[in-house]
Design a protein around this motif. Structure first.
Motif, PDB file in Angstrom:
ATOM      1  N   ALA A  45      -3.616  -0.622  -2.848  1.00  0.00           N
ATOM      2  CA  ALA A  45      -2.903  -0.193  -1.637  1.00  0.00           C
ATOM      3  C   ALA A  45      -3.704  -0.593  -0.397  1.00  0.00           C
ATOM      4  O   ALA A  45      -4.932  -0.540  -0.395  1.00  0.00           O
ATOM      5  CB  ALA A  45      -2.710   1.325  -1.672  1.00  0.00           C
ATOM      6  N   PRO A  46      -2.948  -0.925   0.700  1.00  0.00           N
ATOM      7  CA  PRO A  46      -1.498  -1.032   0.750  1.00  0.00           C
ATOM      8  C   PRO A  46      -0.982  -2.471   0.740  1.00  0.00           C
ATOM      9  O   PRO A  46       0.214  -2.692   0.723  1.00  0.00           O
ATOM     10  CB  PRO A  46      -1.177  -0.397   2.100  1.00  0.00           C
ATOM     11  CG  PRO A  46      -2.326  -0.831   2.970  1.00  0.00           C
ATOM     12  CD  PRO A  46      -3.539  -0.863   2.059  1.00  0.00           C
ATOM     13  N   THR A 137      -4.156  14.835  -6.093  1.00  0.00           N
ATOM     14  CA  THR A 137      -4.815  13.666  -6.662  1.00  0.00           C
ATOM     15  C   THR A 137      -5.213  13.982  -8.097  1.00  0.00           C
ATOM     16  O   THR A 137      -5.280  15.153  -8.504  1.00  0.00           O
ATOM     17  CB  THR A 137      -6.063  13.291  -5.862  1.00  0.00           C
ATOM     18  OG1 THR A 137      -7.051  14.323  -6.020  1.00  0.00           O
ATOM     19  CG2 THR A 137      -5.754  13.116  -4.379  1.00  0.00           C
ATOM     20  N   GLN A 169       3.377   8.485  -6.158  1.00  0.00           N
ATOM     21  CA  GLN A 169       2.348   8.634  -5.135  1.00  0.00           C
ATOM     22  C   GLN A 169       3.031   8.850  -3.793  1.00  0.00           C
ATOM     23  O   GLN A 169       3.884   8.064  -3.395  1.00  0.00           O
ATOM     24  CB  GLN A 169       1.461   7.397  -5.074  1.00  0.00           C
ATOM     25  CG  GLN A 169       0.691   7.131  -6.355  1.00  0.00           C
ATOM     26  CD  GLN A 169      -0.176   5.889  -6.258  1.00  0.00           C
ATOM     27  OE1 GLN A 169      -0.108   5.131  -5.298  1.00  0.00           O
ATOM     28  NE2 GLN A 169      -1.008   5.665  -7.272  1.00  0.00           N
ATOM     29  N   ARG A 173      -0.220   7.428   1.262  1.00  0.00           N
ATOM     30  CA  ARG A 173      -0.610   6.362   0.343  1.00  0.00           C
ATOM     31  C   ARG A 173       0.399   5.216   0.435  1.00  0.00           C
ATOM     32  O   ARG A 173       1.609   5.427   0.346  1.00  0.00           O
ATOM     33  CB  ARG A 173      -0.634   6.901  -1.088  1.00  0.00           C
ATOM     34  CG  ARG A 173      -1.105   5.900  -2.139  1.00  0.00           C
ATOM     35  CD  ARG A 173      -2.565   5.591  -1.983  1.00  0.00           C
ATOM     36  NE  ARG A 173      -3.081   4.834  -3.135  1.00  0.00           N
ATOM     37  CZ  ARG A 173      -4.336   4.410  -3.221  1.00  0.00           C
ATOM     38  NH1 ARG A 173      -5.196   4.665  -2.243  1.00  0.00           N
ATOM     39  NH2 ARG A 173      -4.736   3.742  -4.288  1.00  0.00           N
ATOM     40  N   GLY A 179      -2.663   4.562   5.112  1.00  0.00           N
ATOM     41  CA  GLY A 179      -3.205   4.772   3.772  1.00  0.00           C
ATOM     42  C   GLY A 179      -3.739   6.187   3.574  1.00  0.00           C
ATOM     43  O   GLY A 179      -3.706   7.039   4.456  1.00  0.00           O
ATOM     44  N   ALA A 181      -5.488   8.938   0.079  1.00  0.00           N
ATOM     45  CA  ALA A 181      -5.720   9.134  -1.346  1.00  0.00           C
ATOM     46  C   ALA A 181      -4.401   9.147  -2.101  1.00  0.00           C
ATOM     47  O   ALA A 181      -3.340   9.453  -1.546  1.00  0.00           O
ATOM     48  CB  ALA A 181      -6.464  10.450  -1.573  1.00  0.00           C
ATOM     49  N   ALA A 182      -4.468   8.805  -3.397  1.00  0.00           N
ATOM     50  CA  ALA A 182      -3.266   8.774  -4.231  1.00  0.00           C
ATOM     51  C   ALA A 182      -2.956  10.186  -4.713  1.00  0.00           C
ATOM     52  O   ALA A 182      -3.447  10.640  -5.744  1.00  0.00           O
ATOM     53  CB  ALA A 182      -3.466   7.833  -5.413  1.00  0.00           C
TER      54      ALA A 182
END
Length: 369
Positions: A45-46, A137, A169, A173, A179, A181-182
């Motif tokens: 990502a991304p 997460t 997700q 994200r 962006g 954390a997932a």
């Protein structure tokens, strides 16, 4: 067609490029292109999905895809080959049940011993409640699941949840220029709809041929990660056309799908890292010369950005965002000496990437031939 007509490797390459909109860019929406492609691989990502659409669409801006993610019209979820793909909401709900065997196999191979003896149904129920309470997460989810399972590996528990549940997700994200954390929740919770109760393998095969054909059963299996799909194509064969490749392998295709003449020119393109263009066939030679495969794809699974010249991989590239004291740059690594016209075309494509990324920056060629 009877299966006796032979398509050369070059003809297969031109057909693939036409269906991937890498011969002529399309004017459709980003959502329409994501659907046509059956999703874009997106574990890094991304950048990759955005750059993948940029290579294929005229007039595409990052805000279009960011808006689709924020509006929940496209999502990031583990699908083909067990890897993260960006797909439409509808495809998320229909494709995710079909690839469950792929995820099951991946979980058994990587974590089977660490999950032995667990009640996986109970784990899935608990994980669903936790991620639907708030997106989490895997680093958060694993310890929460381990709290009631002393001695169990939190990472393995989180991966079990990833397999057992359709986890998407959530933004930020995957948003361009932001962006995060997932963090995950379930697709049903995020989209407000259930998974497709009767997903179609036939439909999966036809969608694949539309974007990647003509293809063998082995090619289809490579793309999605499922096995034993030969009978599916044989069942569909009365409505398809068939060919042979130069090795005598049977190829299936949609009757009206584009199959350009092999002499059709293919423009220079910069295709995204991890692009399914080079990941979706058992025999990748239609676009990826075997001698270049180890340079484009590392042993630990990384796939560089793709420089296409005359329809074939001829190098790799990357977009460097730069730091406080460094300018943004597109760095191109040719694998072979480029003709002046191809080098100029590659530079023009790189400038297009820089404009997409916000303007400014430099184009550098780092020769490795």
């Amino acid at each position: 067609m009877t299966g006796t007509d032979v398509l050369t490797t070059r003809a297969l390459g031109r057909a693939l490029l036409a269906r991937q909109h890498l011969l002529n860019r399309a004017t459709v929406t980003a959502a329409e292109m994501v659907r046509h492609l059956g999703g874009l691989q997106a574990q890094a990502a991304p950048q990759p999905p955005y750059l993948g659409l940029l290579a294929r669409l005229d007039g595409f801006a990052p805000e279009e895809l960011t808006g689709l993610i924020e509006q929940r019209r496209v999502v990031r979820i583990a699908l083909q080959r067990g890897t993260i793909h960006l797909v439409t909401a509808d495809d998320c709900l229909s494709l995710r049940p079909l690839v469950q065997p792929v995820l099951d196999q991946g979980l058994r191979s990587a974590y089977g011993k660490r999950l032995a003896g667990l009640d996986l149904d109970a784990l899935a129920d608990e994980a669903r409640a936790l991620v639907e309470e708030e997106p989490r997460t895997f680093q958060q989810l694993g310890p929460l699941l381990a709290a009631s399972r002393p001695g169990r590996d939190p990472a393995a528990l989180a991966q079990a949840a990833r397999c057992l549940l359709p986890l998407v997700q959530v933004p930020p994200r995957g948003l361009w220029g932001r962006g995060g954390a997932a963090a995950h929740t379930t697709a049903e919770h995020w989209l407000g709809r259930p998974l497709d109760p009767a997903p179609s393998l036939d439909g999966l095969a036809l969608r694949y041929l539309a974007a990647f054909g003509p293809a063998t059963a082995a090619d289809l299996q490579k793309w999605c990660g499922l096995t034993r799909l030969g009978p599916v194509l044989k069942r569909l064969a009365p409505g398809l056309v068939t060919f042979r490749d130069e090795h005598g392998r049977l190829l299936y295709d949609l009757p009206d799908a584009p199959r350009p003449d092999p002499s059709v020119p293919a423009p220079v393109r910069l295709v995204a890292p991890f692009d399914n263009l080079v990941l979706s066939h058992a025999d990748r030679s239609r676009v990826l010369p075997e001698e270049y495969r180890p340079r484009l794809m590392t042993q630990n699974g990384l796939v560089s950005g793709i420089l296409l010249v005359d329809g074939l991989v001829a190098g790799d590239w990357q977009l460097e965002e730069g730091g406080r004291d460094e300018a943004r740059a597109v760095v191109i690594h040719p694998y072979t000496a480029l003709r002046r016209a191809d080098r100029q075309a590659a530079e023009s494509e790189a400038e297009r990437v820089l404009a997409f990324a916000g303007g400014g920056g430099a184009v550098r060629f780092e020769e490795s031939v």
